[in-house]
Design a protein around this motif. Structure first.
Motif, short mmCIF file in Angstrom:
data_model
loop_
_atom_site.label_atom_id
_atom_site.label_comp_id
_atom_site.label_asym_id
_atom_site.label_seq_id
_atom_site.Cartn_x
_atom_site.Cartn_y
_atom_site.Cartn_z
N MET A 42 -0.81 14.64 10.82
CA MET A 42 -1.27 13.17 10.97
C MET A 42 -0.74 12.00 10.05
O MET A 42 -0.65 12.28 9.07
N LYS A 43 -0.32 11.02 10.77
CA LYS A 43 0.27 9.78 10.00
C LYS A 43 -0.64 8.82 9.56
O LYS A 43 -1.77 8.82 10.44
N GLY A 44 -0.44 8.21 8.41
CA GLY A 44 -1.13 7.11 7.92
C GLY A 44 -0.37 6.04 7.00
O GLY A 44 0.58 6.48 6.60
N VAL A 45 -1.06 5.18 6.67
CA VAL A 45 -0.20 4.17 5.68
C VAL A 45 -0.90 3.62 4.67
O VAL A 45 -2.35 3.37 4.94
N LEU A 46 -0.34 3.39 3.55
CA LEU A 46 -1.09 2.97 2.47
C LEU A 46 -0.31 1.50 2.05
O LEU A 46 0.74 1.69 1.45
N LEU A 47 -0.97 0.65 2.03
CA LEU A 47 -0.64 -0.68 1.58
C LEU A 47 -0.91 -0.79 -0.01
O LEU A 47 -1.98 -0.51 -0.28
N ILE A 48 0.11 -1.24 -0.69
CA ILE A 48 -0.23 -1.17 -2.05
C ILE A 48 0.40 -2.47 -2.81
O ILE A 48 1.44 -2.96 -2.51
N ASN A 49 -0.52 -3.17 -3.43
CA ASN A 49 -0.52 -4.37 -4.37
C ASN A 49 -0.46 -4.01 -5.65
O ASN A 49 -0.58 -3.09 -6.15
N LEU A 50 -0.21 -5.27 -6.67
CA LEU A 50 -0.14 -5.17 -8.08
C LEU A 50 -1.61 -4.49 -8.60
O LEU A 50 -1.57 -3.60 -9.25
N GLY A 108 -7.55 13.00 7.60
CA GLY A 108 -6.75 14.30 8.22
C GLY A 108 -5.31 13.74 8.15
O GLY A 108 -4.58 14.46 8.81
N VAL A 109 -4.91 12.49 7.40
CA VAL A 109 -3.52 12.10 7.22
C VAL A 109 -2.68 13.21 6.27
O VAL A 109 -3.24 13.52 5.06
N ASP A 110 -1.60 13.60 6.61
CA ASP A 110 -0.78 14.39 5.78
C ASP A 110 0.76 13.81 5.54
O ASP A 110 1.60 14.48 5.06
N GLU A 111 0.98 12.72 6.47
CA GLU A 111 2.15 12.16 6.50
C GLU A 111 1.89 10.68 6.27
O GLU A 111 1.40 9.78 7.03
N VAL A 112 2.36 10.08 4.90
CA VAL A 112 1.99 8.89 4.70
C VAL A 112 3.21 7.84 4.42
O VAL A 112 4.10 8.06 3.96
N LEU A 113 2.90 6.66 5.00
CA LEU A 113 4.05 5.43 4.80
C LEU A 113 3.44 4.65 3.50
O LEU A 113 2.44 4.20 3.84
N LEU A 114 4.24 4.65 2.63
CA LEU A 114 3.98 3.65 1.62
C LEU A 114 4.53 2.56 1.75
O LEU A 114 5.70 2.29 2.04
N LEU A 115 3.63 1.33 1.78
CA LEU A 115 4.19 -0.19 1.90
C LEU A 115 4.03 -0.94 0.64
O LEU A 115 2.61 -1.59 0.72
N PRO A 116 4.72 -0.87 -0.16
CA PRO A 116 4.76 -1.74 -1.39
C PRO A 116 4.61 -3.10 -0.78
O PRO A 116 5.69 -3.67 -0.12
N LEU A 117 3.77 -4.01 -1.15
CA LEU A 117 3.46 -5.33 -0.69
C LEU A 117 4.37 -6.17 -1.56
O LEU A 117 3.88 -7.25 -2.20
N TYR A 118 5.58 -6.02 -1.90
CA TYR A 118 6.72 -6.69 -2.68
C TYR A 118 7.65 -6.93 -1.83
O TYR A 118 8.45 -5.96 -1.44
N PRO A 119 8.15 -8.02 -1.55
CA PRO A 119 9.54 -8.36 -0.52
C PRO A 119 10.79 -8.03 -1.34
O PRO A 119 11.43 -7.50 -0.46
N GLN A 120 10.75 -8.28 -2.68
CA GLN A 120 12.06 -7.85 -3.20
C GLN A 120 11.79 -6.67 -4.34
O GLN A 120 10.58 -6.38 -4.65
#
Length: 337
Positions: free
Chosen positions: A1-9, A113-125
């Motif tokens: 199952m897929k899921g997303v982790l938004l990550i900031n500082l 149940g997530v085992d496939e994660v999209l890491l989304l660093p909240l930094y444009p650059q």
């Protein structure tokens, strides 16, 4: 199952010296932030900085702290809350430093149940001290706590059309009713050595004014190039002439050479150049935080006015704008197909 982790500082748990100190320790002891050998880094951070800076930093946080908590975390949660209903997979939030930790965010996804994660660093650059340290830390946590998880990540989105348009929209909206003489794009600073360290060619990044506009694979991880490219694309969308805007870098630490020109020096000099009405946008951040609200919104404003400036205006970050949330949701939906 897929899921997303938004990550900031991240942020201290409270605007007190007691909570700021361990936060600064975690942040500044990161070898991707202060990239000195461990003993020298420890001497600098734990022998000097942590004995002097927490009280001053706590005071700065107190100036911008909201009733709900740290603006950075509150705004990041609001963004997540807007994104989540627009996507078909679970979304969680984490901070590189402080709470909620990357481990906590991954555990939240694992519990669903997530085992496939999209890491989304909240930094444009892309930068060592932002994107890279997030990806390294996430992988460390995965290996020790979630060995069966698989990761992919969203690359630096500094020139992604949806991001550029949302940023342009936010600037346009943020300048309604404000007649500016000059628009300053102030990006977070990094030491020049970080630019050279991340150069995969080990020869392209000379920081001489020409390398950032000369095509190279180094641009994929060159913070300086990406800052200037974000600016170039945004001013093109907005139709701002060259003489009406410039790029600077803020928040330097220590005596090493950091990216120039420096925001504070530039802002102080502007009134003498007949720039009396100044607007500032901070595109290295997608959520307002201490660097935008206190460093720019308060200290830079005071300095500008003390040197003869008359009108100073900060453009809010993207925060939880509907168009920005829709862009993030679009990236996630494209990945989740």
């Amino acid at each position: 199952m897929k899921g997303v982790l938004l990550i900031n500082l991240g942020s201290p748990e409270s605007p007190t010296a007691k909570d700021v100190k361990p936060y600064l320790d975690e942040f500044l002891m990161d070898k991707y932030v202060i990239d000195y050998p461990y003993l020298l880094r420890a001497l600098l951070v734990r022998g000097i900085i942590l004995n002097t800076r927490p009280k001053a930093s706590a005071h700065a946080y107190q100036q911008i702290w909201w009733e709900e908590g740290s603006p950075l975390i509150v705004l990041s949660r609001r963004l997540m809350d807007k994104v989540a209903p627009q996507v078909s997979v679970p979304v969680a939030l984490a901070m590189r430093y402080g709470k909620p930790s990357i481990e906590t965010g991954l555990q939240e996804l694992a519990d669903k149940g997530v085992d496939e994660v999209l890491l989304l660093p909240l930094y444009p650059q892309y930068a060592m001290a932002t994107t890279l340290t997030i990806l390294v830390k996430a992988e460390e946590v995965r290996k020790t706590k979630f060995p069966n998880m698989r990761f992919s990540d969203v690359p630096a989105f500094y020139k992604q059309p949806g991001y550029v348009q949302a940023l342009a929209n936010s600037i346009k909206d943020g300048l309604v009713g404000f007649e500016y003489d000059h628009l300053l794009f102030s990006y977070h600073g990094v030491p020049e050595r970080h630019i050279r360290k991340t150069d995969p060619t080990k020869s392209h990044c000379k920081i001489d004014g020409s390398c950032c506009v000369t095509p190279s694979e180094a641009h994929k991880v060159c913070y300086r190039h990406q800052c200037y490219e974000t600016t170039r694309q945004v001013v093109e969308v907005l139709g701002i002439p060259k003489e009406k805007y410039s790029v600077t870098f803020q928040s330097r630490l220590g005596k090493d050479k950091w990216l120039e020109p420096y925001t504070d020096v530039t802002v102080n000099d502007m009134p003498a150049k007949n720039i009396k009405s100044l607007a500032v946008v901070t595109p290295a951040f997608v959520a307002d935080c201490i660097e935008t609200l206190e460093e720019i919104g308060m200290r830079a404003k005071e300095d500008f006015e003390a040197n003869g400036g008359e009108h100073f205006h900060t453009v809010p970050c993207l925060n939880d704008r509907d168009d920005w949330a829709a862009v993030v949701a679009g990236w996630i939906n494209d990945w989740a197909k």
